[in-house]
Design an enzyme around this catalytic site. Structure first.
Site, PDB file in Angstrom:
ATOM      1  CG  ASP A   5      -2.280   1.140   0.841  1.00 42.14           C
ATOM      2  OD1 ASP A   5      -2.458   2.262   0.234  1.00 42.14           O
ATOM      3  OD2 ASP A   5      -2.854   1.509   2.411  1.00 42.14           O
ATOM      4  CB  ALA A   6       2.794   2.692  -2.078  1.00 40.33           C
ATOM      5  CE  LYS A   7      -4.038   5.550   0.071  1.00 43.65           C
ATOM      6  NZ  LYS A   7      -2.706   4.442   1.399  1.00 43.65           N
ATOM      7  CG  LEU A   8       4.191   4.455  -4.957  1.00 41.64           C
ATOM      8  CD1 LEU A   8       5.224   3.219  -5.550  1.00 41.64           C
ATOM      9  CD2 LEU A   8       4.614   5.364  -4.213  1.00 41.64           C
TER      10      LEU A   8
ATOM     11  CB  THR B 211      -2.559   1.242  -3.618  1.00 42.12           C
ATOM     12  OG1 THR B 211      -1.515   1.401  -2.458  1.00 42.12           O
ATOM     13  CG2 THR B 211      -3.055  -0.116  -2.906  1.00 42.12           C
TER      14      THR B 211
END
Length: 281
Positions: free
Chosen positions: A92-95, A119
Site C-alpha cells: 500500500d504505497a499509493k504511487l 496501490t
C-alpha cells in the site's frame, strides 16, 4: 501465475476475504518487542505466523516502514519474505508520477522488493500508470473511493456529461483500462458502503480492496454486502489496527489470531447468507 489467480486460490484455500494490513506502530507494540526496525520484523513474524491460514492477502503500508529510514526499508523487505508464498502481498504505497518515474517505482515494488500488487493513484492519468499495468502477472489497485472522511471534498465532485461523482467516473475508467491490461483492481473504502455498492455495480468483475473496517469505523457486514459481486470480482476486506493491537501482552499473536478468525468467520457468514438469498433457498 498471475496475481488474480493467486488471490482467488488463497480465497478458496483459506475460505477468507480478510486482508490484514501490516502497519507496525512501535508505540503500540507489546511488552518484550523492541520499538525499532528489528522489532517490526519480530512483530510481523509473529502476526503472520498466527494468521496466515485465515487471510487471502497481507497489505503492508509503506509509510510505517519509511518512518525508520533505511532500516525500515530492510524491515519491509524482510516482512515480504515472511509471508508464505501462496499468500499474495499488496504494498500500500499509493504511487504514481510521470511515466519514467512510475517505471522506476514499478521496478522497485515488483522486482527489487517482490510484491505481488501495489496501490496507485490516478491523478496523472493512465499514461503515468501504464508502467505498473505492464507487469501482467502483478496486480494494480487504483484509488477510486478512499476511506477517509475528507474523501468527499474531491471525490464527490461532478464530472463528465452525466455529472457522475468523480469516484464513479474513475471506476468506469479503471474498468476500461482493465479491458486492455487485465490486472487492475479498485480501492474503495468500506466506510462508504453505498458508494462501494455503486462502484461494484459499475465494475462487477474487478477485485476491490476495501479498507476502513475496524478502527476507521466501517461496518463489516454492510461492506461485504456492498462489495460482493454478482459477477466474479473478489472483495478484499482490509483490517489492520483492530487485529494487530488486540493485546499488548505476551499473548498478542494469539489475540490477533482470535480477532482475525472472528472477522473471517463473520465475513463468511454474510457470504453464505447472500448465496442462500441468491439461490432462493
Amino acid at each position: 501465475m498471475a496475481f488474480r489467480e493467486r488471490l482467488e486460490q488463497a480465497i478458496a484455500r483459506n475460505q477468507s476475504l480478510l486482508c490484514i494490513g501490516l502497519d507496525p506502530d512501535p508505540e503500540r507494540f507489546p511488552e518484550g518487542v523492541t520499538r525499532d526496525a528489528r522489532g517490526i520484523v519480530a512483530f510481523n513474524r509473529a502476526i503472520v505466523a498466527a494468521t496466515s491460514d485465515l487471510v487471502c492477502a497481507y497489505k503492508p503500508n509503506l509509510a510505517f516502514y519509511l518512518a525508520h529510514g533505511a532500516a525500515g526499508i530492510e524491515a519491509l523487505a524482510e516482512t515480504r519474505q515472511l509471508v508464505p508464498p501462496e499468500i499474495p502481498v499488496i504494498l500500500d504505497a499509493k504511487l504514481s508520477d510521470i511515466a519514467s518515474t512510475s517505471a522506476a517505482y514499478a521496478q522497485a515494488v515488483f522486482e527489487a522488493l517482490g510484491f505481488d500488487a501495489v496501490t496507485v493513484h490516478p491523478y496523472l492519468g493512465s499514461e503515468a500508470l501504464e508502467p505498473f499495468f505492464a507487469y501482467a502477472d502483478r496486480g494494480v489497485f487504483v484509488l477510486v473511493r478512499t476511506s477517509n472522511p475528507g474523501a468527499v471534498e474531491l471525490q464527490d465532485a461532478p464530472v463528465g456529461e452525466a455529472g457522475d461523482p468523480l469516484y464513479l467516473w474513475l471506476a468506469d475508467r479503471v474498468r476500461e483500462w482493465n479491458e486492455r491490461y487485465g490486472n487492475l483492481g479498485i480501492v474503495a473504502g468500506a466506510t462508504y458502503p453505498v458508494d462501494l455498492a455503486l462502484i461494484r455495480q459499475r465494475c462487477p468483475d474487478l477485485p476491490i480492496l476495501a479498507p476502513g473496517v475496524g478502527a476507521q469505523g466501517g461496518d463489516l457486514e454492510e461492506a461485504v454486502r456492498a462489495g460482493i459481486s454478482e459477477g466474479n470480482g473478489p472483495l478484499l476486506v482490509t483490517v489492520s489496527r483492530a487485529i494487530l493491537y488486540a493485546s499488548r501482552g505476551s499473548d498478542f499473536a494469539q489475540a490477533a489470531r482470535d480477532v482475525a478468525r472472528r472477522l473471517r468467520d463473520r465475513i463468511e457468514r454474510v457470504r453464505a447468507e447472500m448465496q442462500e438469498q441468491a439461490t432462493g433457498r
